[in-house]
Write a protein that holds these residues in place. Structure first.
Motif, short mmCIF file in Angstrom:
data_model
loop_
_atom_site.label_atom_id
_atom_site.label_comp_id
_atom_site.label_asym_id
_atom_site.label_seq_id
_atom_site.Cartn_x
_atom_site.Cartn_y
_atom_site.Cartn_z
N ASN A 151 -7.63 65.04 -42.25
CA ASN A 151 -6.76 65.59 -43.29
C ASN A 151 -7.48 66.57 -44.20
O ASN A 151 -6.86 67.49 -44.73
CB ASN A 151 -6.15 64.45 -44.12
CG ASN A 151 -5.05 63.74 -43.36
OD1 ASN A 151 -4.24 64.35 -42.69
ND2 ASN A 151 -5.04 62.41 -43.44
N ARG A 152 -8.80 66.39 -44.41
CA ARG A 152 -9.51 67.32 -45.29
C ARG A 152 -9.61 68.71 -44.65
O ARG A 152 -9.94 69.68 -45.34
CB ARG A 152 -10.88 66.80 -45.68
CG ARG A 152 -11.89 66.73 -44.59
CD ARG A 152 -13.31 66.60 -45.14
NE ARG A 152 -13.44 65.68 -46.25
CZ ARG A 152 -14.42 65.74 -47.15
NH1 ARG A 152 -15.34 66.68 -47.05
NH2 ARG A 152 -14.51 64.87 -48.12
N THR A 166 -17.25 63.08 -42.60
CA THR A 166 -16.74 62.48 -43.84
C THR A 166 -15.21 62.44 -43.83
O THR A 166 -14.60 61.47 -44.27
CB THR A 166 -17.23 63.26 -45.06
OG1 THR A 166 -18.67 63.21 -45.08
CG2 THR A 166 -16.69 62.69 -46.35
N GLY A 167 -14.59 63.50 -43.29
CA GLY A 167 -13.13 63.52 -43.18
C GLY A 167 -12.60 62.39 -42.31
O GLY A 167 -11.61 61.74 -42.64
N CYS A 168 -13.27 62.15 -41.18
CA CYS A 168 -12.87 61.05 -40.29
C CYS A 168 -13.03 59.70 -40.99
O CYS A 168 -12.17 58.82 -40.88
CB CYS A 168 -13.70 61.07 -39.01
SG CYS A 168 -13.23 62.37 -37.85
N GLN A 169 -14.14 59.53 -41.70
CA GLN A 169 -14.38 58.27 -42.41
C GLN A 169 -13.31 58.03 -43.47
O GLN A 169 -12.84 56.89 -43.65
CB GLN A 169 -15.77 58.29 -43.02
CG GLN A 169 -16.88 58.26 -41.98
CD GLN A 169 -18.26 58.55 -42.57
OE1 GLN A 169 -18.38 59.11 -43.66
NE2 GLN A 169 -19.30 58.17 -41.86
N GLU A 170 -12.90 59.09 -44.16
CA GLU A 170 -11.83 58.96 -45.15
C GLU A 170 -10.53 58.54 -44.49
O GLU A 170 -9.81 57.65 -45.00
CB GLU A 170 -11.64 60.29 -45.89
CG GLU A 170 -12.81 60.67 -46.79
CD GLU A 170 -12.71 62.09 -47.30
OE1 GLU A 170 -13.48 62.45 -48.22
OE2 GLU A 170 -11.87 62.86 -46.76
N ASP A 171 -10.19 59.17 -43.36
CA ASP A 171 -8.95 58.85 -42.66
C ASP A 171 -8.97 57.44 -42.08
O ASP A 171 -7.94 56.76 -42.03
CB ASP A 171 -8.69 59.87 -41.55
CG ASP A 171 -8.31 61.23 -42.10
OD1 ASP A 171 -8.16 61.37 -43.33
OD2 ASP A 171 -8.16 62.18 -41.30
N ARG A 173 -10.59 54.84 -43.39
CA ARG A 173 -10.35 53.92 -44.51
C ARG A 173 -8.88 53.89 -44.90
O ARG A 173 -8.32 52.81 -45.15
CB ARG A 173 -11.22 54.32 -45.71
CG ARG A 173 -12.70 54.03 -45.54
CD ARG A 173 -13.44 54.14 -46.85
NE ARG A 173 -13.45 55.50 -47.36
CZ ARG A 173 -14.39 56.40 -47.09
NH1 ARG A 173 -15.39 56.08 -46.29
NH2 ARG A 173 -14.33 57.62 -47.60
N ALA A 174 -8.25 55.08 -44.92
CA ALA A 174 -6.83 55.13 -45.26
C ALA A 174 -5.99 54.43 -44.19
O ALA A 174 -5.05 53.70 -44.51
CB ALA A 174 -6.38 56.59 -45.40
#
Length: 265
Positions: A151-152, A166-171, A173-174
């Motif tokens: 998403n980033r 980092t973008g994958c890690q954020e997604d 977690r979401a």
């Protein structure tokens, strides 16, 4: 994850041959359409029907000489990304199975011609773009499957860089918070593949920091810190022993004093 306005048609070997460019055929433009040379950069604008994926910029791109040699019948895919970006991926002449090299050639979302050589093993997943990730997806074993853009990366241009990991890690977690186990598994699979194929040698960049850290200085600082910690621990241990000894001595004195008082009674 982005996918609706971004896609590619993988090509089988021999299906399409790369056309030798001929600069003498460069269009002068017609009613604002065609190829224009502005400040040394080529811009290609064509009439298009967004309901038909017929890659109208490709004939204009083929009129401009290529900088890089590609393998015969080395076309990997014809790709697009709305709004207006169209490009092809080729195997570079020097590409091997162990060290794949991909040539990306086409126009970006602004109609600007680009041609980029991508050494796939050297892609930095912490500072990459959608163009490089699409090239990387063709190194995946088995049937071709695109690499999902986190998403980033939403709203960025084809060559705008972002931190994929980092973008994958954020997604992830979401997705876990929303109990989307299949989505989480797919993102994790993409991230694992990217890190493994690029050998995981890259680390997150911090371009905003003007400072660099010398490895030897960092090691010396760590050793000094360790010595200080040992000295502090030793001093703290001595203080604790001293306090315990003083407390025991006071308690012993009180006990003897009470005994003496009882004896005199």
């Amino acid at each position: 994850m982005i996918g609706i306005s971004y896609g590619s048609y993988p090509m089988m070997s021999g299906q399409t041959k790369y056309q030798t460019a001929n600069n003498s055929k460069k269009s002068n433009g017609n009613n604002g359409f065609g190829t224009k040379l502005i400040n040394g950069e080529y811009y290609i604008h064509v009439a298009r029907d967004e309901n038909v994926r017929n890659y109208p910029t490709f004939p204009e791109v083929d009129k401009i000489p290529s900088k890089y040699a590609v393998k015969e019948d080395g076309l990997l895919a014809m790709c697009w990304k709305n709004p207006g970006a169209e490009y092809r991926l080729y195997q570079a002449a020097e590409s091997t199975e162990e060290n794949p090299v991909v040539i990306a050639r086409g126009v970006d979302e602004h109609g600007k011609l680009f041609e980029e050589k991508i050494d796939v093993r050297q892609i930095n997943p912490y500072n990459t773009n959608q163009l490089e990730l699409n090239a990387l997806s063709f190194c995946r074993p088995g049937e071709h499957r695109t690499i999902g853009i986190p998403n980033r990366g939403d709203g960025l241009g084809l060559q705008d860089r972002f931190d994929f990991i980092t973008g994958c890690q954020e997604d992830i977690r979401a997705g876990k918070r929303l109990h989307l186990s299949k989505v989480v598994a797919s993102i994790q699979e993409d991230m694992d593949f990217v890190l493994a194929f690029t050998k995981g040698s890259a680390r997150p960049d911090k371009p905003e920091s003007p400072y660099t850290v010398d490895a030897d200085a960092l090691a010396a600082f760590a050793r000094e810190n360790e010595r200080n910690l040992e000295l502090y621990s030793s001093a703290a241990r001595e203080r604790m022993i001293s306090n315990l000894a003083r407390k025991c001595s006071e308690e012993l004195s009180d006990m003897l004093l009470k005994k003496q008082e009882n004896f005199t009674k």
